[in-house]
Structures are given as C-alpha cells and as structure tokens.
Design a protein around this motif. Structure first.
Motif, PDB file in Angstrom:
ATOM      1  N   PHE A 109      82.426 -79.982 -56.510  1.00  0.00           N
ATOM      2  CA  PHE A 109      82.046 -81.054 -57.423  1.00  0.00           C
ATOM      3  C   PHE A 109      80.530 -81.049 -57.551  1.00  0.00           C
ATOM      4  O   PHE A 109      79.821 -81.036 -56.547  1.00  0.00           O
ATOM      5  CB  PHE A 109      82.497 -82.424 -56.890  1.00  0.00           C
ATOM      6  CG  PHE A 109      83.977 -82.623 -56.932  1.00  0.00           C
ATOM      7  CD1 PHE A 109      84.592 -83.094 -58.088  1.00  0.00           C
ATOM      8  CD2 PHE A 109      84.768 -82.355 -55.823  1.00  0.00           C
ATOM      9  CE1 PHE A 109      85.957 -83.283 -58.140  1.00  0.00           C
ATOM     10  CE2 PHE A 109      86.144 -82.543 -55.859  1.00  0.00           C
ATOM     11  CZ  PHE A 109      86.746 -83.011 -57.025  1.00  0.00           C
ATOM     12  N   VAL A 110      80.052 -81.044 -58.783  1.00  0.00           N
ATOM     13  CA  VAL A 110      78.621 -81.145 -59.050  1.00  0.00           C
ATOM     14  C   VAL A 110      78.396 -82.565 -59.543  1.00  0.00           C
ATOM     15  O   VAL A 110      78.831 -82.941 -60.631  1.00  0.00           O
ATOM     16  CB  VAL A 110      78.152 -80.117 -60.105  1.00  0.00           C
ATOM     17  CG1 VAL A 110      76.655 -80.246 -60.327  1.00  0.00           C
ATOM     18  CG2 VAL A 110      78.531 -78.702 -59.680  1.00  0.00           C
ATOM     19  N   SER A 127      73.532 -82.802 -57.023  1.00  0.00           N
ATOM     20  CA  SER A 127      73.974 -82.392 -55.690  1.00  0.00           C
ATOM     21  C   SER A 127      75.419 -81.899 -55.771  1.00  0.00           C
ATOM     22  O   SER A 127      76.165 -82.252 -56.677  1.00  0.00           O
ATOM     23  CB  SER A 127      73.834 -83.537 -54.692  1.00  0.00           C
ATOM     24  OG  SER A 127      74.672 -84.616 -55.048  1.00  0.00           O
ATOM     25  N   GLU A 128      75.801 -81.078 -54.813  1.00  0.00           N
ATOM     26  CA  GLU A 128      77.120 -80.461 -54.831  1.00  0.00           C
ATOM     27  C   GLU A 128      77.890 -80.776 -53.568  1.00  0.00           C
ATOM     28  O   GLU A 128      77.317 -80.876 -52.484  1.00  0.00           O
ATOM     29  CB  GLU A 128      76.989 -78.943 -54.974  1.00  0.00           C
ATOM     30  CG  GLU A 128      76.330 -78.526 -56.269  1.00  0.00           C
ATOM     31  CD  GLU A 128      76.271 -77.018 -56.453  1.00  0.00           C
ATOM     32  OE1 GLU A 128      76.856 -76.270 -55.635  1.00  0.00           O
ATOM     33  OE2 GLU A 128      75.644 -76.582 -57.440  1.00  0.00           O
ATOM     34  N   LEU A 131      92.438 -73.311 -59.943  1.00  0.00           N
ATOM     35  CA  LEU A 131      91.156 -73.995 -59.772  1.00  0.00           C
ATOM     36  C   LEU A 131      90.367 -73.493 -58.556  1.00  0.00           C
ATOM     37  O   LEU A 131      89.265 -73.975 -58.297  1.00  0.00           O
ATOM     38  CB  LEU A 131      91.355 -75.507 -59.655  1.00  0.00           C
ATOM     39  CG  LEU A 131      91.741 -76.240 -60.936  1.00  0.00           C
ATOM     40  CD1 LEU A 131      91.913 -77.727 -60.664  1.00  0.00           C
ATOM     41  CD2 LEU A 131      90.714 -76.018 -62.034  1.00  0.00           C
ATOM     42  N   ASN A 132      90.912 -72.536 -57.826  1.00  0.00           N
ATOM     43  CA  ASN A 132      90.211 -72.040 -56.639  1.00  0.00           C
ATOM     44  C   ASN A 132      88.842 -71.487 -57.027  1.00  0.00           C
ATOM     45  O   ASN A 132      88.723 -70.618 -57.885  1.00  0.00           O
ATOM     46  CB  ASN A 132      91.028 -70.973 -55.924  1.00  0.00           C
ATOM     47  CG  ASN A 132      90.488 -70.697 -54.538  1.00  0.00           C
ATOM     48  OD1 ASN A 132      90.033 -71.603 -53.843  1.00  0.00           O
ATOM     49  ND2 ASN A 132      90.529 -69.438 -54.133  1.00  0.00           N
ATOM     50  N   GLY A 133      87.792 -72.036 -56.434  1.00  0.00           N
ATOM     51  CA  GLY A 133      86.424 -71.623 -56.709  1.00  0.00           C
ATOM     52  C   GLY A 133      85.788 -72.327 -57.899  1.00  0.00           C
ATOM     53  O   GLY A 133      84.643 -72.045 -58.253  1.00  0.00           O
ATOM     54  N   ALA A 134      86.495 -73.254 -58.519  1.00  0.00           N
ATOM     55  CA  ALA A 134      85.987 -73.938 -59.713  1.00  0.00           C
ATOM     56  C   ALA A 134      84.820 -74.856 -59.385  1.00  0.00           C
ATOM     57  O   ALA A 134      84.741 -75.428 -58.300  1.00  0.00           O
ATOM     58  CB  ALA A 134      87.094 -74.756 -60.381  1.00  0.00           C
ATOM     59  N   ARG A 135      83.933 -74.984 -60.365  1.00  0.00           N
ATOM     60  CA  ARG A 135      82.832 -75.955 -60.322  1.00  0.00           C
ATOM     61  C   ARG A 135      83.186 -77.046 -61.310  1.00  0.00           C
ATOM     62  O   ARG A 135      83.369 -76.770 -62.500  1.00  0.00           O
ATOM     63  CB  ARG A 135      81.513 -75.287 -60.669  1.00  0.00           C
ATOM     64  CG  ARG A 135      81.079 -74.277 -59.620  1.00  0.00           C
ATOM     65  CD  ARG A 135      79.837 -73.522 -60.024  1.00  0.00           C
ATOM     66  NE  ARG A 135      78.710 -74.385 -60.328  1.00  0.00           N
ATOM     67  CZ  ARG A 135      77.912 -74.959 -59.430  1.00  0.00           C
ATOM     68  NH1 ARG A 135      78.129 -74.767 -58.150  1.00  0.00           N
ATOM     69  NH2 ARG A 135      76.897 -75.712 -59.801  1.00  0.00           N
ATOM     70  N   LEU A 136      83.290 -78.270 -60.825  1.00  0.00           N
ATOM     71  CA  LEU A 136      83.666 -79.423 -61.627  1.00  0.00           C
ATOM     72  C   LEU A 136      82.455 -80.344 -61.731  1.00  0.00           C
ATOM     73  O   LEU A 136      82.085 -80.996 -60.763  1.00  0.00           O
ATOM     74  CB  LEU A 136      84.848 -80.158 -60.985  1.00  0.00           C
ATOM     75  CG  LEU A 136      86.061 -79.286 -60.668  1.00  0.00           C
ATOM     76  CD1 LEU A 136      87.014 -80.023 -59.749  1.00  0.00           C
ATOM     77  CD2 LEU A 136      86.745 -78.867 -61.946  1.00  0.00           C
ATOM     78  N   THR A 137      81.839 -80.363 -62.892  1.00  0.00           N
ATOM     79  CA  THR A 137      80.627 -81.154 -63.082  1.00  0.00           C
ATOM     80  C   THR A 137      80.979 -82.540 -63.595  1.00  0.00           C
ATOM     81  O   THR A 137      81.745 -82.684 -64.557  1.00  0.00           O
ATOM     82  CB  THR A 137      79.684 -80.447 -64.085  1.00  0.00           C
ATOM     83  OG1 THR A 137      79.378 -79.139 -63.567  1.00  0.00           O
ATOM     84  CG2 THR A 137      78.404 -81.235 -64.283  1.00  0.00           C
ATOM     85  N   LEU A 138      80.438 -83.549 -62.938  1.00  0.00           N
ATOM     86  CA  LEU A 138      80.631 -84.929 -63.375  1.00  0.00           C
ATOM     87  C   LEU A 138      79.545 -85.259 -64.395  1.00  0.00           C
ATOM     88  O   LEU A 138      78.377 -84.933 -64.175  1.00  0.00           O
ATOM     89  CB  LEU A 138      80.540 -85.888 -62.192  1.00  0.00           C
ATOM     90  CG  LEU A 138      81.506 -85.609 -61.042  1.00  0.00           C
ATOM     91  CD1 LEU A 138      81.304 -86.623 -59.931  1.00  0.00           C
ATOM     92  CD2 LEU A 138      82.936 -85.612 -61.515  1.00  0.00           C
TER      93      LEU A 138
END
Length: 112
Positions: free
Chosen positions: A8-9, A14-15, A95-102
């Motif tokens: 999660f970004v 921050s991550e 979704l393995n390895g995915a970056r999910l930006t809020l």
C-alpha cells in the motif's frame, strides 16, 4: 491457502508491505492493517472512498470492473485509468507484488 504480498502506498508517499492469505478484499486487508482507507459504505459498493490505484501490470491481470463499480468509480476523486474499488478487489494470486496507491483525497458522497 496461498499467501500474497501487496504494498500500500499511502497518500503521504510512505509504503506498507503486507503478506496475507487470499480471500479478503483489499478494503478489508487495508483496514485490518490500520491503513487509512475510509470505506464509508462498509464495502457495499455504495461509495468510492475505498478507491485504490493499481500499477498497470497488475491492473491488466484483473477481470474488468462491473458496470456498477464503474459508476461508483466515476464519483471518485483523483480517478486514474487503473483505479478500482478496494471493496471489489479480492486478494488472490493476481495481486501478488501489486502496488496499491491510495489517492490523496477521497469524496464521501454519503456524507458520513
């Protein structure tokens, strides 16, 4: 059961990387981890406050959004081509390895 790692970004840049079992939604996972994602409708696809932006590679692995999800996404602040609702995304191997930006802001149409 398999494990998946997503990152999660947060809106501040921050991550937080999380390893979890499959079978929960992105919204549930974020809330369980204390990540600031609203989910005003409690995952009933009646708002857009759980809007996340995926990296393009992982977005392309997903089944297309339903018409109902697309309608809710149209109400999201900061909508991108790779936006989805966290309440509609089940965590699975895709979704393995995915970056999910809020997004930096959300728009709560429910007024809650």
């Amino acid at each position: 059961m398999s494990f998946v790692c997503v990152t999660f970004v947060k809106a501040d840049g921050s991550e937080v990387s999380v390893e979890t079992e499959t079978g929960v939604t992105v919204l549930q996972l974020a809330q369980e981890q204390g990540i600031d994602i609203e989910g005003a409708c409690e995952g009933n696809m009646a708002c857009s406050t759980c809007h996340v932006i995926l990296d393009k590679d992982h977005f392309n692995k997903l089944c297309p959004a339903s018409e109902e999800e697309e309608e809710m996404l149209d109400l999201a602040a900061g909508l991108k081509a790779t936006s989805r609702l966290g309440c509609q995304l089940m965590v699975d191997e895709s979704l393995n390895g995915a970056r999910l930006t809020l997004p930096k802001i959300t728009k709560n149409i429910l007024g809650l």
